[in-house]
Design a protein around this motif. Structure first.
Motif, PDB file in Angstrom:
ATOM      1  N   GLN A   3       0.798  -1.214   0.000  1.00 35.10           N
ATOM      2  CA  GLN A   3       0.000   0.000   0.000  1.00 35.10           C
ATOM      3  C   GLN A   3       0.831   1.265   0.000  1.00 35.10           C
ATOM      4  O   GLN A   3       0.324   2.348  -0.241  1.00 35.10           O
ATOM      5  CB  GLN A   3      -0.941  -0.019   1.221  1.00 35.10           C
ATOM      6  N   GLY A   4       2.106   1.175   0.322  1.00 33.69           N
ATOM      7  CA  GLY A   4       2.914   2.379   0.340  1.00 33.69           C
ATOM      8  C   GLY A   4       4.357   2.096   0.676  1.00 33.69           C
ATOM      9  O   GLY A   4       4.724   0.969   1.004  1.00 33.69           O
ATOM     10  N   LEU A   5       5.183   3.131   0.603  1.00 32.69           N
ATOM     11  CA  LEU A   5       6.612   2.999   0.870  1.00 32.69           C
ATOM     12  C   LEU A   5       7.043   3.920   2.007  1.00 32.69           C
ATOM     13  O   LEU A   5       8.202   4.297   2.099  1.00 32.69           O
ATOM     14  CB  LEU A   5       7.401   3.337  -0.409  1.00 32.69           C
ATOM     15  N   LEU A  29       7.438   7.868  -5.165  1.00 37.47           N
ATOM     16  CA  LEU A  29       7.160   9.091  -4.398  1.00 37.47           C
ATOM     17  C   LEU A  29       5.669   9.225  -4.118  1.00 37.47           C
ATOM     18  O   LEU A  29       5.265   9.598  -3.004  1.00 37.47           O
ATOM     19  CB  LEU A  29       7.677  10.311  -5.148  1.00 37.47           C
ATOM     20  N   ALA A  30       4.848   8.911  -5.119  1.00 38.54           N
ATOM     21  CA  ALA A  30       3.402   8.970  -4.936  1.00 38.54           C
ATOM     22  C   ALA A  30       2.928   7.948  -3.908  1.00 38.54           C
ATOM     23  O   ALA A  30       1.899   8.145  -3.253  1.00 38.54           O
ATOM     24  CB  ALA A  30       2.694   8.741  -6.269  1.00 38.54           C
ATOM     25  N   ALA A  31       3.699   6.849  -3.765  1.00 40.26           N
ATOM     26  CA  ALA A  31       3.341   5.791  -2.821  1.00 40.26           C
ATOM     27  C   ALA A  31       3.902   6.031  -1.429  1.00 40.26           C
ATOM     28  O   ALA A  31       3.813   5.158  -0.572  1.00 40.26           O
ATOM     29  CB  ALA A  31       3.825   4.444  -3.351  1.00 40.26           C
ATOM     30  N   ILE A 147      12.861  -5.374  -1.876  1.00 42.58           N
ATOM     31  CA  ILE A 147      12.708  -5.437  -3.336  1.00 42.58           C
ATOM     32  C   ILE A 147      11.232  -5.568  -3.700  1.00 42.58           C
ATOM     33  O   ILE A 147      10.727  -4.885  -4.604  1.00 42.58           O
ATOM     34  CB  ILE A 147      13.508  -6.616  -3.919  1.00 42.58           C
ATOM     35  N   ALA A 148      10.509  -6.433  -2.985  1.00 40.35           N
ATOM     36  CA  ALA A 148       9.080  -6.604  -3.249  1.00 40.35           C
ATOM     37  C   ALA A 148       8.321  -5.312  -2.980  1.00 40.35           C
ATOM     38  O   ALA A 148       7.411  -4.941  -3.740  1.00 40.35           O
ATOM     39  CB  ALA A 148       8.522  -7.737  -2.393  1.00 40.35           C
ATOM     40  N   ALA A 149       8.691  -4.606  -1.910  1.00 35.67           N
ATOM     41  CA  ALA A 149       8.016  -3.341  -1.597  1.00 35.67           C
ATOM     42  C   ALA A 149       8.205  -2.322  -2.716  1.00 35.67           C
ATOM     43  O   ALA A 149       7.276  -1.593  -3.080  1.00 35.67           O
ATOM     44  CB  ALA A 149       8.543  -2.785  -0.279  1.00 35.67           C
TER      45      ALA A 149
END
Length: 276
Positions: A3-5, A29-31, A147-149
């Motif tokens: 859902q986000g970083l 950045l959007a995440a 990496i998955a994120a």
């Protein structure tokens, strides 16, 4: 899908930030990726709010730049020059990521032998809106969770056992959006030649391709099954399909398209190794 970083705690350096690397960064950045954790080395990249940008690696290094995630996004032909400066800095716990066409994991490991892990990534432009497909192959002590994120937020991720087919994947999914855009453009041009306005032809072509691919993805059916639901014997659709299917020309054309793109990837790999 992630859902986000917001929880990404690394320091990310992008060496080269053109269309593809820029699309990935904009999505990150959007995440929720904190721009303060990102640096760009590219004198021509579009500026991003909160992200520091440098004209060269020397300038980044002089400013005290530190990164534990480094992504190569420049032209493959620049690899030798970049590696000469960057390799001494890509050591310890550094993950070396690459979206360079034709540059293998073995090439990366040879150039950046001190890195903890080498990750070869093949995204496509739809990553910009989180609808891309990304192939990935890895070597070394990889932080697979991070990496998955980073990759899952771009769309669908396909993990390959190695990078032996990556040149083909580069042609198939990396170059693929351009081929689809060309098909839509040509489909619209055909409609215009037969009497539609240019505006209506493009709008109808875009909606037709978009709806068809969305239905295919949602239904779980094979393309042939859906074709049969549209085409009836002796009908208008079958008349058009008879032209598309004539002598296997469409399949042959697309095979040649993919072969040309794949082979160019191999040529770029040779250039990156200084063999071209």
């Amino acid at each position: 899908m992630n859902q986000g970083l917001q929880d990404f705690s690394g320091r990310l350096l992008l060496v080269g930030c053109g269309n593809m690397a820029g699309a990935m960064l904009d999505r990150w950045l959007a995440a929720g990726l904190d721009g303060a954790r990102v640096a760009i080395v590219d004198p021509f990249a579009a500026p991003r709010d909160g992200v520091v940008q440098y004209a060269s690696l020397a300038e980044w290094q002089a400013a005290g730049g530190v990164a534990d995630w480094i992504m190569l996004g420049m032209k493959p032909q620049q690899l030798g020059e970049i590696a000469e400066t960057l390799a001494p800095l890509a050591t310890g716990d550094v993950h070396l990521l690459s979206i360079l066409a034709g540059v293998s994991l073995a090439d990366l490991a040879a150039r950046f032998s001190g890195a903890r892990a080498h990750v070869r990534i093949l995204p496509n432009l739809a990553a910009r809106i989180g609808a891309g497909v990304t192939a990935v192959a890895t070597l070394g002590n990889v932080d697979h969770e991070t990496i998955a994120a980073l990759l899952d937020i771009l769309g669908r991720t396909v993990t390959l056992p190695d990078d032996s087919t990556m040149d083909l994947v580069t042609a198939f999914t990396g170059s693929g959006p351009a081929f689809v855009f060309r098909l839509i453009e040509s489909y619209a041009a055909a409609g215009e030649r037969l009497g539609l306005s240019a505006e209506d032809a493009l709008a109808l072509a875009t909606a037709t391709f978009g709806g068809a691919t969305a239905l295919l993805a949602d239904s779980g059916e094979k393309p042939g099954t859906l074709i049969a639901q549209v085409a009836s014997k002796g009908g208008t659709t079958q008349a058009g399909l008879d032209i598309l299917d004539s002598d296997g020309q469409l399949a042959a054309l697309l095979t040649n398209v993919l072969r040309a793109a794949r082979d160019r990837g191999r040529e770029l790999a040779d250039l990156a190794r200084g063999e071209g």
